[in-house]
Write an enzyme that holds these catalytic residues in place. Structure first.
Site, short mmCIF file in Angstrom:
data_model
loop_
_atom_site.label_atom_id
_atom_site.label_comp_id
_atom_site.label_asym_id
_atom_site.label_seq_id
_atom_site.Cartn_x
_atom_site.Cartn_y
_atom_site.Cartn_z
N SER A 119 0.82 -1.21 0.00
CA SER A 119 0.00 0.00 0.00
C SER A 119 0.85 1.25 0.00
O SER A 119 0.31 2.34 -0.16
CB SER A 119 -0.84 0.04 1.28
N HIS A 140 -1.09 -2.81 -7.13
CA HIS A 140 -1.86 -2.46 -5.94
C HIS A 140 -3.37 -2.60 -6.16
O HIS A 140 -4.01 -1.73 -6.77
CB HIS A 140 -1.49 -1.02 -5.53
N GLU A 152 -3.76 0.02 -9.04
CA GLU A 152 -2.68 1.00 -9.26
C GLU A 152 -1.45 0.25 -9.75
O GLU A 152 -1.07 -0.78 -9.17
CB GLU A 152 -2.32 1.67 -7.92
N ASN A 190 -3.47 5.94 -1.45
CA ASN A 190 -3.23 6.07 -0.01
C ASN A 190 -2.58 7.39 0.38
O ASN A 190 -2.67 7.79 1.54
CB ASN A 190 -2.44 4.88 0.51
C1 LIG Z 1 -5.60 0.41 1.94
C2 LIG Z 1 -5.23 0.28 0.54
O1 LIG Z 1 -4.04 0.03 0.23
C3 LIG Z 1 -6.15 0.54 -0.60
C4 LIG Z 1 -7.59 0.25 -0.39
O2 LIG Z 1 -8.06 -0.81 -0.67
S1 LIG Z 1 -8.48 1.48 0.29
C5 LIG Z 1 -10.08 0.79 0.49
C6 LIG Z 1 -10.86 0.86 -0.79
N1 LIG Z 1 -12.19 0.34 -0.56
C7 LIG Z 1 -13.21 1.12 -0.24
O3 LIG Z 1 -13.09 2.34 -0.16
C8 LIG Z 1 -14.49 0.39 0.02
C9 LIG Z 1 -15.59 1.32 0.44
N2 LIG Z 1 -16.82 0.55 0.65
C10 LIG Z 1 -17.62 0.14 -0.37
O4 LIG Z 1 -17.38 0.43 -1.53
C11 LIG Z 1 -18.83 -0.67 0.01
O5 LIG Z 1 -19.14 -0.43 1.35
C12 LIG Z 1 -18.63 -2.21 -0.24
C13 LIG Z 1 -18.53 -2.47 -1.72
C14 LIG Z 1 -17.43 -2.78 0.47
C15 LIG Z 1 -19.83 -2.97 0.31
O6 LIG Z 1 -20.98 -2.42 -0.22
P1 LIG Z 1 -22.42 -2.63 0.45
O7 LIG Z 1 -23.41 -2.06 -0.50
O8 LIG Z 1 -22.40 -2.18 1.85
O9 LIG Z 1 -22.50 -4.18 0.59
P2 LIG Z 1 -23.22 -5.25 -0.27
O10 LIG Z 1 -24.55 -4.78 -0.78
O11 LIG Z 1 -23.19 -6.48 0.59
O12 LIG Z 1 -22.20 -5.46 -1.48
C16 LIG Z 1 -22.16 -4.63 -2.64
C17 LIG Z 1 -21.67 -5.48 -3.77
O13 LIG Z 1 -20.36 -5.97 -3.50
C18 LIG Z 1 -20.34 -7.40 -3.53
N3 LIG Z 1 -19.36 -7.83 -2.54
C19 LIG Z 1 -19.07 -7.26 -1.35
N4 LIG Z 1 -18.02 -7.86 -0.78
C20 LIG Z 1 -17.61 -8.82 -1.65
C21 LIG Z 1 -16.56 -9.77 -1.65
N5 LIG Z 1 -15.66 -9.82 -0.66
N6 LIG Z 1 -16.46 -10.63 -2.70
C22 LIG Z 1 -17.32 -10.59 -3.73
N7 LIG Z 1 -18.33 -9.66 -3.80
C23 LIG Z 1 -18.47 -8.83 -2.76
C24 LIG Z 1 -21.75 -7.81 -3.26
O14 LIG Z 1 -22.03 -9.08 -3.81
C25 LIG Z 1 -22.52 -6.71 -3.97
O15 LIG Z 1 -22.57 -6.98 -5.36
P3 LIG Z 1 -23.73 -6.37 -6.33
O16 LIG Z 1 -23.85 -4.92 -6.03
O17 LIG Z 1 -23.20 -6.66 -7.69
O18 LIG Z 1 -24.96 -7.14 -6.01
N1 LIG Z 2 -6.22 -4.17 3.82
C1 LIG Z 2 -6.36 -3.42 2.74
O1 LIG Z 2 -7.40 -2.74 2.58
C2 LIG Z 2 -5.31 -3.38 1.71
C3 LIG Z 2 -4.06 -3.90 1.95
N2 LIG Z 2 -3.11 -3.87 0.97
C4 LIG Z 2 -1.78 -4.43 1.19
O2 LIG Z 2 -1.86 -5.83 1.00
C5 LIG Z 2 -0.93 -6.49 1.87
C6 LIG Z 2 -1.70 -7.48 2.74
O3 LIG Z 2 -2.66 -6.78 3.49
P1 LIG Z 2 -3.90 -7.55 4.16
O4 LIG Z 2 -4.31 -8.69 3.31
O5 LIG Z 2 -4.88 -6.52 4.53
O6 LIG Z 2 -3.19 -8.08 5.50
P2 LIG Z 2 -3.64 -9.29 6.45
O7 LIG Z 2 -3.09 -8.98 7.78
O8 LIG Z 2 -5.11 -9.55 6.29
O9 LIG Z 2 -2.88 -10.54 5.79
C7 LIG Z 2 -1.50 -10.66 5.69
C8 LIG Z 2 -1.20 -12.15 5.66
O10 LIG Z 2 0.20 -12.31 5.35
C9 LIG Z 2 0.67 -13.33 6.20
N3 LIG Z 2 2.12 -13.30 6.30
C10 LIG Z 2 2.91 -12.63 7.18
N4 LIG Z 2 4.21 -12.91 6.95
C11 LIG Z 2 4.24 -13.76 5.90
C12 LIG Z 2 5.28 -14.46 5.21
N5 LIG Z 2 6.55 -14.30 5.55
N6 LIG Z 2 4.96 -15.29 4.18
C13 LIG Z 2 3.66 -15.47 3.83
N7 LIG Z 2 2.63 -14.88 4.47
C14 LIG Z 2 2.91 -14.02 5.47
C15 LIG Z 2 -0.04 -13.08 7.51
O11 LIG Z 2 0.08 -14.20 8.37
P3 LIG Z 2 0.04 -13.92 10.00
O12 LIG Z 2 -1.31 -13.33 10.27
O13 LIG Z 2 0.25 -15.28 10.56
O14 LIG Z 2 1.17 -12.95 10.28
C16 LIG Z 2 -1.46 -12.84 7.01
O15 LIG Z 2 -2.15 -14.07 6.81
C17 LIG Z 2 -0.22 -5.39 2.66
O16 LIG Z 2 0.96 -5.04 1.99
C18 LIG Z 2 -1.24 -4.24 2.60
O17 LIG Z 2 -0.65 -2.99 2.75
C19 LIG Z 2 -3.35 -3.34 -0.28
C20 LIG Z 2 -4.58 -2.83 -0.57
C21 LIG Z 2 -5.66 -2.78 0.42
#
Ligand SMILES: CC(=O)CC(=O)SCCNC(=O)CCNC(=O)[C@H](O)C(C)(C)COP(=O)(O)OP(=O)(O)OC[C@H]1O[C@@H](n2cnc3c(N)ncnc32)[C@H](O)[C@@H]1OP(=O)(O)O
Ligand SMILES: NC(=O)C1=CN([C@@H]2O[C@H](COP(=O)(O)OP(=O)(O)OC[C@H]3O[C@@H](n4cnc5c(N)ncnc54)[C@H](OP(=O)(O)O)[C@@H]3O)[C@@H](O)[C@H]2O)C=CC1
Length: 291
Positions: A119, A140, A152, A190
């Protein structure tokens, strides 16, 4: 280069979503994790999420069965040696990721493309710890992977054009959309999203609003699908803190200082949904705000 088999490292929330979308698009997937329990949970969750897609008539029962049949799991990193593309999706900690690449590289075919779903961490620095910085990229995906349209693409300083073009074609084959970002801390999504989440935690910390009022304000006031604190819990508070630290260290600007309350929650092991408690408590039937 023809990409048919994909190795996914880390079976947490991102690893299982990545395995799900690749298998559904016809790739053979080999999913690995250090934790056997995580591998079992990931398989169950993929099955559940595919079943949900069947119920919503997005895919058929036979698409679901074929996707599940394309996913294998292993606890042995070396088993990924024969794959064409590797996506590392382990914990957001640079030492964890570099150790994985160092262990994996001796087993890889020379042509395998190596990527990280990080991320925030420098792609150039991760690439430099491998034998193939020109075949290394940031790849990403967004959470939840089966739903979110964006991927990304981040080139390190040494990434070649062929690798970029190959990954762009992969994104298209998944039916997703790519956005290119330069290799600066936390890239685009991010760099913008995480300071907003961090500011929401400061808003809570300073008593400007409660968990519910902050999330309601942002959901109804700015049409975000989730409030920032709900989203932080969904992403994982450990991941949010790790990203803020990369921004703070990498850009050396106090505006990226992680909120002390975010740090404290992570220190308490309150990591959000994945640990059962964060800004909300998830142990009951419905999430309960904690402040
Ligand atoms: C941190 C990082 O590095 C980067 C990141 O990822 S940042 C995070 C980015 N993500 C976001 O911002 C998510 C924001 N949230 C949302 O968009 C919505 O709340 C959400 C899509 C997660 C859920 O939406 P919702 O309307 O509350 O739930 P829900 O009605 O159950 O689901 C919406 C749709 O997603 C699907 N869905 C939800 N979770 C799913 C999953 N894990 N797998 C498959 N489908 C899924 C549902 O089937 C549904 O599909 P349809 O609309 O086609 O019927
Ligand atoms: N969460 C998010 O919304 C997003 C996350 N990411 C990125 O994706 C990556 C994973 O995040 P996320 O899935 O949320 O994290 P989680 O904590 O859900 O999962 C990470 C997994 O990696 C495992 N792990 C740790 N060390 C090792 C290793 N040496 N070899 C293999 N597996 C290992 C962990 O095991 P254990 O629990 O036993 O340590 C855990 O099962 C991160 O780089 C995060 O920044 C990117 C986009 C969105």
């Amino acid at each position: 280069m023809q990409i048919a088999t994909v190795g996914v490292i880390g079976a947490g929330q991102m690893g299982n979503g990545i395995a799900h979308v690749f298998a559904l698009s016809g790739y053979d997937v080999l999913l690995t994790d250090v934790n056997t329990d995580a591998l079992h949970k990931a398989r169950d969750l993929i099955e559940k999420n595919l079943a949900r897609q069947v119920t919503r008539e997005k895919i058929t029962e036979s698409d679901k069965d074929a996707a599940l049949a394309r996913i294998s799991t292993t606890q042995t990193l070396a088993d990924l040696g024969g794959t064409d593309l590797v996506i590392e999706a382990a914990t957001e900690r640079e030492t964890v990721k570099t150790a994985i690449f160092e262990d994996l590289v001796p087993h890889l075919k020379p042509e395998t493309i190596l990527t990280s779903n990080t991320s925030s961490i420098s792609i150039t620095r991760l690439a430099s710890r491998t034998d193939r910085p020109e075949k290394f990229m940031g790849f990403h995906f967004m959470n939840p992977v089966p739903v979110m349209q964006l991927v990304e693409l981040i080139r390190g300083i040494a990434t070649d054009r062929e690798t970029y073009d190959a990954l762009l074609a992969v994104v298209e084959s998944l039916g997703k959309t790519a956005a290119s970002a330069e290799d600066f801390p936390a890239f685009i999504v991010n760099r913008i999203l995480m300071p907003m989440i961090n500011e929401a935690v400061y808003t809570l910390y300073e008593g400007v609003g409660s968990v519910i009022s902050i999330d309601t304000a942002m959901k109804l006031g700015t049409n975000h699908p989730m409030g920032p604190l709900e989203l932080a819990d969904f992403i994982g508070l450990d991941t949010c803190l790790a990203i803020m630290n990369v921004l703070h260290d990498g850009l050396a600007d106090t505006k990226y200082r992680p909120c002390p309350l975010l740090t404290k929650y992570v220190e308490a092991g309150w990591l959000g949904r994945k640990s059962g408690r964060g800004f909300y408590d998830y142990r009951g039937d419905t999430p309960v705000p904690t402040r």
